[in-house]
Scaffold this motif. Sequence first.
Motif, PDB file in Angstrom:
ATOM      1  N   ARG A 266      20.741  51.348-111.351  1.00  0.00           N
ATOM      2  CA  ARG A 266      20.406  51.688-112.701  1.00  0.00           C
ATOM      3  C   ARG A 266      21.592  52.894-113.317  1.00  0.00           C
ATOM      4  O   ARG A 266      21.715  52.827-114.309  1.00  0.00           O
ATOM      5  CB  ARG A 266      19.217  52.735-112.307  1.00  0.00           C
ATOM      6  N   PHE A 267      22.176  53.544-112.324  1.00  0.00           N
ATOM      7  CA  PHE A 267      23.321  54.526-112.936  1.00  0.00           C
ATOM      8  C   PHE A 267      24.524  54.148-112.427  1.00  0.00           C
ATOM      9  O   PHE A 267      25.538  55.335-112.531  1.00  0.00           O
ATOM     10  CB  PHE A 267      22.921  56.076-112.221  1.00  0.00           C
ATOM     11  N   ILE A 268      24.988  52.988-112.478  1.00  0.00           N
ATOM     12  CA  ILE A 268      26.167  52.670-112.449  1.00  0.00           C
ATOM     13  C   ILE A 268      26.314  51.510-113.759  1.00  0.00           C
ATOM     14  O   ILE A 268      25.645  50.620-113.969  1.00  0.00           O
ATOM     15  CB  ILE A 268      26.542  51.642-111.294  1.00  0.00           C
ATOM     16  N   ASN A 269      27.647  52.048-114.411  1.00  0.00           N
ATOM     17  CA  ASN A 269      27.885  50.976-115.665  1.00  0.00           C
ATOM     18  C   ASN A 269      29.021  50.454-115.243  1.00  0.00           C
ATOM     19  O   ASN A 269      29.961  50.856-114.948  1.00  0.00           O
ATOM     20  CB  ASN A 269      28.331  52.002-116.818  1.00  0.00           C
TER      21      ASN A 269
ATOM     22  N   VAL B  66      34.430  50.268-113.762  1.00  0.00           N
ATOM     23  CA  VAL B  66      33.197  51.029-113.284  1.00  0.00           C
ATOM     24  C   VAL B  66      33.138  52.381-113.487  1.00  0.00           C
ATOM     25  O   VAL B  66      34.067  53.169-113.302  1.00  0.00           O
ATOM     26  CB  VAL B  66      33.343  50.654-111.742  1.00  0.00           C
ATOM     27  N   LEU B  67      31.876  52.599-114.097  1.00  0.00           N
ATOM     28  CA  LEU B  67      31.762  54.175-114.311  1.00  0.00           C
ATOM     29  C   LEU B  67      30.377  54.693-113.827  1.00  0.00           C
ATOM     30  O   LEU B  67      29.294  53.939-114.290  1.00  0.00           O
ATOM     31  CB  LEU B  67      31.955  54.469-115.822  1.00  0.00           C
ATOM     32  N   PRO B  68      30.230  55.678-113.067  1.00  0.00           N
ATOM     33  CA  PRO B  68      28.799  56.159-112.722  1.00  0.00           C
ATOM     34  C   PRO B  68      28.398  56.801-114.035  1.00  0.00           C
ATOM     35  O   PRO B  68      29.160  57.423-114.781  1.00  0.00           O
ATOM     36  CB  PRO B  68      29.091  57.099-111.641  1.00  0.00           C
ATOM     37  N   ALA B  69      27.185  56.572-114.415  1.00  0.00           N
ATOM     38  CA  ALA B  69      26.497  57.608-115.419  1.00  0.00           C
ATOM     39  C   ALA B  69      26.693  58.798-115.140  1.00  0.00           C
ATOM     40  O   ALA B  69      26.705  59.267-114.296  1.00  0.00           O
ATOM     41  CB  ALA B  69      24.916  57.121-115.423  1.00  0.00           C
TER      42      ALA B  69
ATOM     43  N   GLY C  71      31.896  48.350 -98.023  1.00  0.00           N
ATOM     44  CA  GLY C  71      30.910  49.240 -98.399  1.00  0.00           C
ATOM     45  C   GLY C  71      30.887  49.607 -99.775  1.00  0.00           C
ATOM     46  O   GLY C  71      29.803  50.130-100.068  1.00  0.00           O
ATOM     47  N   ILE C  72      31.859  49.016-100.667  1.00  0.00           N
ATOM     48  CA  ILE C  72      31.845  49.494-101.902  1.00  0.00           C
ATOM     49  C   ILE C  72      30.549  48.677-102.681  1.00  0.00           C
ATOM     50  O   ILE C  72      30.106  49.435-103.702  1.00  0.00           O
ATOM     51  CB  ILE C  72      33.161  49.295-102.636  1.00  0.00           C
ATOM     52  N   LYS C  73      30.154  47.619-102.279  1.00  0.00           N
ATOM     53  CA  LYS C  73      29.194  46.827-103.006  1.00  0.00           C
ATOM     54  C   LYS C  73      28.080  47.573-103.018  1.00  0.00           C
ATOM     55  O   LYS C  73      27.359  47.646-104.118  1.00  0.00           O
ATOM     56  CB  LYS C  73      29.232  45.575-102.172  1.00  0.00           C
ATOM     57  N   ASP C  74      27.758  48.123-101.752  1.00  0.00           N
ATOM     58  CA  ASP C  74      26.475  48.990-101.658  1.00  0.00           C
ATOM     59  C   ASP C  74      26.134  49.846-102.607  1.00  0.00           C
ATOM     60  O   ASP C  74      25.266  50.335-103.073  1.00  0.00           O
ATOM     61  CB  ASP C  74      26.208  49.075-100.237  1.00  0.00           C
ATOM     62  N   ARG C  75      27.239  50.349-103.058  1.00  0.00           N
ATOM     63  CA  ARG C  75      27.400  51.587-104.123  1.00  0.00           C
ATOM     64  C   ARG C  75      27.325  51.089-105.600  1.00  0.00           C
ATOM     65  O   ARG C  75      26.715  51.853-106.361  1.00  0.00           O
ATOM     66  CB  ARG C  75      28.781  52.346-104.062  1.00  0.00           C
TER      67      ARG C  75
ATOM     68  N   ILE D 234      34.913  59.048-107.637  1.00  0.00           N
ATOM     69  CA  ILE D 234      33.795  59.213-106.682  1.00  0.00           C
ATOM     70  C   ILE D 234      33.955  57.813-105.461  1.00  0.00           C
ATOM     71  O   ILE D 234      33.449  57.934-104.284  1.00  0.00           O
ATOM     72  CB  ILE D 234      32.288  59.249-107.159  1.00  0.00           C
ATOM     73  N   LEU D 235      34.353  56.924-105.941  1.00  0.00           N
ATOM     74  CA  LEU D 235      34.335  55.568-105.220  1.00  0.00           C
ATOM     75  C   LEU D 235      35.929  55.284-104.615  1.00  0.00           C
ATOM     76  O   LEU D 235      35.999  54.337-103.999  1.00  0.00           O
ATOM     77  CB  LEU D 235      34.051  54.405-105.841  1.00  0.00           C
ATOM     78  N   ARG D 236      36.681  56.360-105.097  1.00  0.00           N
ATOM     79  CA  ARG D 236      38.063  55.777-104.486  1.00  0.00           C
ATOM     80  C   ARG D 236      38.459  56.218-102.869  1.00  0.00           C
ATOM     81  O   ARG D 236      39.650  55.873-102.389  1.00  0.00           O
ATOM     82  CB  ARG D 236      39.300  56.761-105.314  1.00  0.00           C
TER      83      ARG D 236
END
Lengths: 146, 94
Positions: B58-61, B87-90, B41-45, B10-12
């Motif tokens: 909270r939902f970023i591991n 980096v893995l989104p929950a 922009g990636i930091k904000d995610r 999702i962040l690629r």
Amino acid sequence: MLSIDRTTYDAIVAHAKKDHPDEACGVVAGPEGSDRPERFVPMTNAARSPTFYEFDPADLLSLYREMDARDEEPVVVYHSHTSTEAYPSRTDIGLAMEPNAHYVLVSTREHGNSEGPVEFRSYKIVDGEVTEEDVAVVQPAEAPKE
Amino acid sequence: MAIEVRIPTILRTYTEGSKSVDGSGTTLSEVIEHLDSNHPGIKDRLVEAKDGDLDLRRFINVYVNDEDVRFTGGLDTSVSDGDQVVVLPAVAGG
């Protein structure tokens, strides 16, 4: 459209029934870019809740490492709703982070842990937009003969 | 040797499709700042303000060498050359 074999479909339904009244969750992995859900991987709902699910963060890392090593991706991400319809909740939509996945929702609200039909529906969730798609249940590919 | 940062699908969009990019820094905060300077922009995610301080969403591991950083000091987690940051989104919902 989601095309899924009968064995995998039944395994998802069985998992949802077993964990009812808590939500069940998991993935079906498949070769990257193939759109073929082949490897059923039930996950533990770390939230153990009837209204929320979350893969345990350590299990999540193991799962993604394993898929990476096998050149797989999560073709299906499934979870159950245990008292509402099989439609993505606002939370589901907000947290959907796999734009390529088929998000499968199973509702066990009718029969709980017991025998009986369930709602089984599939969606694409991209940038907060939900699109329902047809589900085709196909016969499992035959195991290669010895 | 650099730090390897593994980027989820999702962040690629921020990394021109790359699954993995080079990182630099001595803490996770610095790695994220460096990441953002190369991929704005990636930091904000990844982080958000919580009680006036930046914290992981909270939902970023995030894992450093397979350790969930929530147990190793969060954004202050030490990182050195040769480490791998994942980096893995929950996978979560209601």
